[in-house]
Design a protein around this motif. Structure first.
Motif, PDB file in Angstrom:
ATOM      1  N   LEU A  91      28.100  -4.490  -6.121  1.00  0.00           N
ATOM      2  CA  LEU A  91      28.131  -3.157  -5.534  1.00  0.00           C
ATOM      3  C   LEU A  91      26.650  -2.933  -4.715  1.00  0.00           C
ATOM      4  N   ARG A  92      26.732  -2.500  -3.570  1.00  0.00           N
ATOM      5  CA  ARG A  92      25.571  -2.100  -2.766  1.00  0.00           C
ATOM      6  C   ARG A  92      25.846  -0.763  -2.128  1.00  0.00           C
ATOM      7  N   GLY A  93      24.893  -0.065  -1.884  1.00  0.00           N
ATOM      8  CA  GLY A  93      25.005   1.256  -1.249  1.00  0.00           C
ATOM      9  C   GLY A  93      25.154   0.963   0.159  1.00  0.00           C
ATOM     10  N   GLU A  94      26.393   1.685   0.706  1.00  0.00           N
ATOM     11  CA  GLU A  94      26.576   1.678   2.065  1.00  0.00           C
ATOM     12  C   GLU A  94      25.765   2.615   2.794  1.00  0.00           C
ATOM     13  N   SER A  95      25.713   3.878   2.178  1.00  0.00           N
ATOM     14  CA  SER A  95      25.133   5.174   2.805  1.00  0.00           C
ATOM     15  C   SER A  95      23.606   5.276   2.598  1.00  0.00           C
ATOM     16  N   MET A  96      22.993   4.525   1.532  1.00  0.00           N
ATOM     17  CA  MET A  96      21.588   4.421   1.408  1.00  0.00           C
ATOM     18  C   MET A  96      21.484   3.192   0.408  1.00  0.00           C
ATOM     19  N   TYR A  97      20.301   2.464   0.702  1.00  0.00           N
ATOM     20  CA  TYR A  97      20.047   1.484  -0.374  1.00  0.00           C
ATOM     21  C   TYR A  97      19.628   1.611  -1.517  1.00  0.00           C
ATOM     22  N   THR A 124      22.486  11.806  -4.355  1.00  0.00           N
ATOM     23  CA  THR A 124      23.316  12.570  -3.206  1.00  0.00           C
ATOM     24  C   THR A 124      24.730  12.823  -4.170  1.00  0.00           C
ATOM     25  N   GLY A 125      25.082  12.362  -5.289  1.00  0.00           N
ATOM     26  CA  GLY A 125      25.986  12.761  -6.061  1.00  0.00           C
ATOM     27  C   GLY A 125      27.458  11.922  -5.288  1.00  0.00           C
ATOM     28  N   ALA A 126      28.163  12.924  -5.042  1.00  0.00           N
ATOM     29  CA  ALA A 126      29.718  12.425  -4.354  1.00  0.00           C
ATOM     30  C   ALA A 126      29.427  12.097  -2.737  1.00  0.00           C
ATOM     31  N   ASP A 127      28.195  12.238  -2.308  1.00  0.00           N
ATOM     32  CA  ASP A 127      28.237  11.747  -0.774  1.00  0.00           C
ATOM     33  C   ASP A 127      27.733  10.323  -0.833  1.00  0.00           C
ATOM     34  N   MET A 128      27.703   9.581  -1.774  1.00  0.00           N
ATOM     35  CA  MET A 128      27.031   7.981  -1.951  1.00  0.00           C
ATOM     36  C   MET A 128      28.397   7.180  -1.860  1.00  0.00           C
ATOM     37  N   ARG A 129      28.376   6.512  -0.659  1.00  0.00           N
ATOM     38  CA  ARG A 129      29.344   5.362  -0.523  1.00  0.00           C
ATOM     39  C   ARG A 129      28.805   4.200  -0.847  1.00  0.00           C
ATOM     40  N   TRP A 130      29.824   3.499  -1.403  1.00  0.00           N
ATOM     41  CA  TRP A 130      29.304   2.009  -2.151  1.00  0.00           C
ATOM     42  C   TRP A 130      30.129   1.109  -1.440  1.00  0.00           C
ATOM     43  N   ARG A 131      29.553  -0.149  -1.194  1.00  0.00           N
ATOM     44  CA  ARG A 131      30.281  -1.271  -0.683  1.00  0.00           C
ATOM     45  C   ARG A 131      30.570  -2.225  -1.904  1.00  0.00           C
ATOM     46  N   VAL A 132      31.849  -2.910  -1.830  1.00  0.00           N
ATOM     47  CA  VAL A 132      31.962  -3.923  -2.753  1.00  0.00           C
ATOM     48  C   VAL A 132      32.163  -5.260  -1.880  1.00  0.00           C
ATOM     49  N   ASP A 133      31.355  -6.473  -2.403  1.00  0.00           N
ATOM     50  CA  ASP A 133      31.368  -7.700  -1.683  1.00  0.00           C
ATOM     51  C   ASP A 133      31.720  -8.345  -2.818  1.00  0.00           C
ATOM     52  N   LEU A 134      32.798  -9.334  -2.607  1.00  0.00           N
ATOM     53  CA  LEU A 134      33.053 -10.436  -3.604  1.00  0.00           C
ATOM     54  C   LEU A 134      32.224 -11.704  -3.413  1.00  0.00           C
ATOM     55  N   GLN A 135      31.627 -12.281  -4.735  1.00  0.00           N
ATOM     56  CA  GLN A 135      30.992 -13.379  -4.587  1.00  0.00           C
ATOM     57  C   GLN A 135      31.625 -14.256  -5.812  1.00  0.00           C
ATOM     58  N   GLN A 136      31.409 -15.500  -5.659  1.00  0.00           N
ATOM     59  CA  GLN A 136      31.662 -16.644  -6.534  1.00  0.00           C
ATOM     60  C   GLN A 136      30.364 -17.348  -6.534  1.00  0.00           C
ATOM     61  N   GLY A 137      29.509 -16.904  -7.787  1.00  0.00           N
ATOM     62  CA  GLY A 137      28.364 -17.094  -8.181  1.00  0.00           C
ATOM     63  C   GLY A 137      27.545 -16.293  -7.215  1.00  0.00           C
ATOM     64  N   SER A 138      26.534 -17.173  -6.362  1.00  0.00           N
ATOM     65  CA  SER A 138      25.750 -16.227  -5.410  1.00  0.00           C
ATOM     66  C   SER A 138      26.368 -16.427  -3.963  1.00  0.00           C
ATOM     67  N   GLN A 139      27.498 -17.160  -3.844  1.00  0.00           N
ATOM     68  CA  GLN A 139      28.051 -17.305  -2.536  1.00  0.00           C
ATOM     69  C   GLN A 139      29.303 -16.265  -2.155  1.00  0.00           C
ATOM     70  N   PRO A 140      29.250 -15.782  -1.006  1.00  0.00           N
ATOM     71  CA  PRO A 140      30.317 -14.863  -0.608  1.00  0.00           C
ATOM     72  C   PRO A 140      31.770 -15.595  -0.746  1.00  0.00           C
ATOM     73  N   THR A 141      32.661 -15.031  -0.924  1.00  0.00           N
ATOM     74  CA  THR A 141      33.966 -15.584  -1.245  1.00  0.00           C
ATOM     75  C   THR A 141      35.034 -14.532  -0.735  1.00  0.00           C
ATOM     76  N   GLY A 142      36.237 -14.900  -0.605  1.00  0.00           N
ATOM     77  CA  GLY A 142      37.324 -13.935  -0.342  1.00  0.00           C
ATOM     78  C   GLY A 142      37.766 -13.867   1.090  1.00  0.00           C
ATOM     79  N   GLY A 143      36.527 -14.015   1.921  1.00  0.00           N
ATOM     80  CA  GLY A 143      36.828 -13.647   3.414  1.00  0.00           C
ATOM     81  C   GLY A 143      37.387 -12.518   3.771  1.00  0.00           C
ATOM     82  N   ALA A 144      37.209 -11.307   3.228  1.00  0.00           N
ATOM     83  CA  ALA A 144      37.750 -10.233   3.643  1.00  0.00           C
ATOM     84  C   ALA A 144      37.307  -9.807   4.894  1.00  0.00           C
ATOM     85  N   PRO A 145      38.221  -9.496   5.834  1.00  0.00           N
ATOM     86  CA  PRO A 145      38.013  -9.085   7.299  1.00  0.00           C
ATOM     87  C   PRO A 145      37.488  -7.518   7.425  1.00  0.00           C
ATOM     88  N   ALA A 146      37.840  -6.761   6.213  1.00  0.00           N
ATOM     89  CA  ALA A 146      37.330  -5.470   6.139  1.00  0.00           C
ATOM     90  C   ALA A 146      36.117  -5.127   5.383  1.00  0.00           C
TER      91      ALA A 146
END
Length: 155
Positions: A91-97, A124-146
């Motif tokens: 999980l990473r903050g999309e609207s703020m770090y 910010t409560g409900a104004d917070m937008r989160w990004r979900v990045d998939l990783q296998q260990g510490s490497q990105p995986t899945g190749g989501a285009p979105a």
């Protein structure tokens, strides 16, 4: 007179090609994926996000769990080809770090993975937008285009 119509028609054709051509040329075979294309957001709470990635078809879906379930506010479901080990949703903050929060996914069999978690509290409560990045260990995986995102619900 006929020459004038030909010139105007050619100009219109060039204008249409300039406007719509880049979209048609950019197609990479993921046009059937929900939210696909150049990191466009796919809201996990409103739809299942599907794409063709590393090894085959992937999908992700998020649902808000009710108060009767004390193990977490959200349940993330991932369907992945094969059986990747050490699959983690970060999980990473999309609207703020707000840092990075790894959420380990538990293998359920048949390429299905589940995780239950609470999203970190934000002022910010409900104004917070989160990004979900998939990783296998510490490497990105899945190749989501979105970009897989969700809006935090009210506490």
């Amino acid at each position: 007179m006929l020459r004038a119509f030909a010139v105007v028609g050619l100009m219109l054709l060039l204008l249409v090609a300039a406007v719509f051509g880049p979209q048609l040329l950019r197609s990479d075979g993921t046009e059937n994926a929900v939210g696909a294309g150049d990191g466009a957001p796919c809201d996990l709470l409103t739809q299942a996000c599907r794409w063709s990635g590393k090894g085959g078809p992937w999908s992700a879906q998020l649902q808000v769990l009710g108060e009767e379930n004390p193990s977490g506010d959200y349940q993330l479901s991932i369907s992945a080809p094969g059986q990747p080990e050490g699959l983690v949703a970060v999980l990473r903050g999309e609207s703020m770090y707000m840092g990075e929060y790894p959420v380990p996914l538990k293998h359920q069999g048949d390429g299905r993975y589940l995780a239950r978690f609470d999203a970190p509290v934000c002022s910010t409560g409900a104004d917070m937008r989160w990004r979900v990045d998939l990783q296998q260990g510490s490497q990105p995986t899945g190749g989501a285009p979105a970009t897989l995102v969700f809006q935090a619900h009210d506490l």
